[in-house]
Design an enzyme around this catalytic site. Structure first.
Site, PDB file in Angstrom:
ATOM      1  N   LYS A   5       0.857  -1.195   0.000  1.00 48.49           N
ATOM      2  CA  LYS A   5       0.000   0.000   0.000  1.00 48.49           C
ATOM      3  C   LYS A   5       0.897   1.252   0.000  1.00 48.49           C
ATOM      4  CE  LYS A   5      -3.435  -2.775   2.259  1.00 48.49           C
ATOM      5  NZ  LYS A   5      -4.624  -2.857   3.079  1.00 48.49           N
ATOM      6  N   HIS A  44      -8.472  -3.506  -6.094  1.00 48.45           N
ATOM      7  CA  HIS A  44      -8.321  -3.603  -4.638  1.00 48.45           C
ATOM      8  C   HIS A  44      -9.432  -2.790  -3.963  1.00 48.45           C
ATOM      9  CE1 HIS A  44      -6.829  -3.015  -0.576  1.00 48.45           C
ATOM     10  NE2 HIS A  44      -6.174  -4.142  -0.766  1.00 48.45           N
ATOM     11  N   GLU A  48      -9.527  -0.826  -1.560  1.00 51.08           N
ATOM     12  CA  GLU A  48      -9.233   0.588  -1.275  1.00 51.08           C
ATOM     13  C   GLU A  48      -9.387   1.439  -2.538  1.00 51.08           C
ATOM     14  OE1 GLU A  48      -5.525  -0.126   0.737  1.00 51.08           O
ATOM     15  OE2 GLU A  48      -6.695  -1.094   2.326  1.00 51.08           O
TER      16      GLU A  48
HETATM   17  P1  PGA Z   1      -4.196  -6.327   5.634  1.00 46.94           P
HETATM   18  O1  PGA Z   1      -4.441  -5.865   4.129  1.00 46.94           O
HETATM   19  O2  PGA Z   1      -3.421  -7.619   5.588  1.00 46.94           O
HETATM   20  O3  PGA Z   1      -3.406  -5.209   6.277  1.00 46.94           O
HETATM   21  O4  PGA Z   1      -5.550  -6.524   6.260  1.00 46.94           O
HETATM   22  C1  PGA Z   1      -4.740  -6.792   3.111  1.00 46.94           C
HETATM   23  C2  PGA Z   1      -4.959  -6.091   1.789  1.00 46.94           C
HETATM   24  O5  PGA Z   1      -5.603  -5.044   1.753  1.00 46.94           O
HETATM   25  O6  PGA Z   1      -4.508  -6.576   0.732  1.00 46.94           O
END
Ligand code: PGA
Length: 256
Positions: free
Chosen positions: A15, A99, A101
């Site tokens: 990210k 994704h 997000e």
């Molecule tokens: P996380 O994120 O392991 O921090 O929950 C997973 C992702 O969004 O791919």
């Protein structure tokens, strides 16, 4: 190793984290531990500004390096976006598409997904297509419907012969970055729904080539349990992929 149908795939999604120096350190450490990487696939999804440097360090190892997003046009007036060929040019061989997000924070539309998948495949970027329901959708018993809708949009332009290059990640939105992981039953059920849909779309033979990863608060202490679920072919890891101390035990989930 278990006799799995598909090679396990452990992917780290950084990210908008790390800086250049820490990124390169992490890649060097993981590269050093991977050996020939024959029995599992490992990839990092990197902020695009670091892709060239990270790819240079990863070169000569089985470690895959990818972008976290891509646009579907080859060039044009798309301020802030990257064309698939640009990711390839700086050494990426894979990319995340859809994704949660991107879908939720940045309002990416379902109708872009087919074009993004096609554009990535056309330059030989291996996509991980991400799907997953929100908490409200789960509570409203809409999980299957949401997953199918997201799959329909992402796979609209996918052909049977593309299947071996595609991975799907099931990431329940309520489990991402929350510390709350789906139970193995919840993950299994969603993965089965996805595989059934893929078989309907592409036929059993092609669908069986596609790996389905679980993502959402994967940690060293739940990786083994999740990977023990037959329908889980790998893991997409956010927070725990940022440090070798937490990512290596996930990559080596079956060795402790
Ligand atoms: P996380 O994120 O392991 O921090 O929950 C997973 C992702 O969004 O791919």
């Amino acid at each position: 190793m278990t006799n799995r149908a598909r090679k396990p795939y452990i992917a780290g999604n950084w990210k908008m984290n790390l800086d250049r120096a820490h990124s390169l350190d992490l890649v060097k450490t993981v590269k050093g531990r991977l050996g020939d990487g024959g029995d599992r696939e490992v990839g990092f999804f990197v902020p695009s500004i670091y892709l060239a440097d990270v790819s240079a360090v990863a070169q000569g190892s089985p470690l895959g390096v990818g972008g976290q997003n891509v646009w579907y046009e080859d060039s044009g007036a798309c301020t802030g976006e990257l064309a698939p060929r640009m990711l390839r040019e700086v050494g990426a061989d894979r990319v995340l598409i859809g994704h949660s997000e991107r879908r939720h924070l940045f309002r990416e539309l379902d109708e872009w997904m087919a074009k993004k998948m096609r554009a990535a495949l056309d330059v030989d970027l291996l996509p991980i297509y991400c799907v997953g329901e929100t908490l409200d959708e789960r509570k409203g018993n809409k999980t299957d419907r949401v997953l199918k809708k997201q799959l329909e949009s992402g796979f609209e332009r996918v052909k049977v012969e593309d299947a071996h290059r595609i991975t799907v990640a099931y990431e329940p939105v309520w489990a991402i970055g929350t510390g709350e992981t789906a139970t193995t039953d919840q993950a299994d059920q969603a993965h089965r729904t996805i595989r059934k849909w893929l078989a309907g779309k592409l036929g059993d033979e092609a669908a069986n080539l596609i790996r389905i990863l679980y993502g959402g608060s994967v940690k060293p202490d739940n990786a083994k349990e999740l990977m023990a679920v037959e329908s889980v072919d790998g893991l997409l890891v956010g927070g725990a992929s940022l440090k070798a101390e937490t990512f290596l035990p996930i990559i080596e989930y079956d060795k402790n």
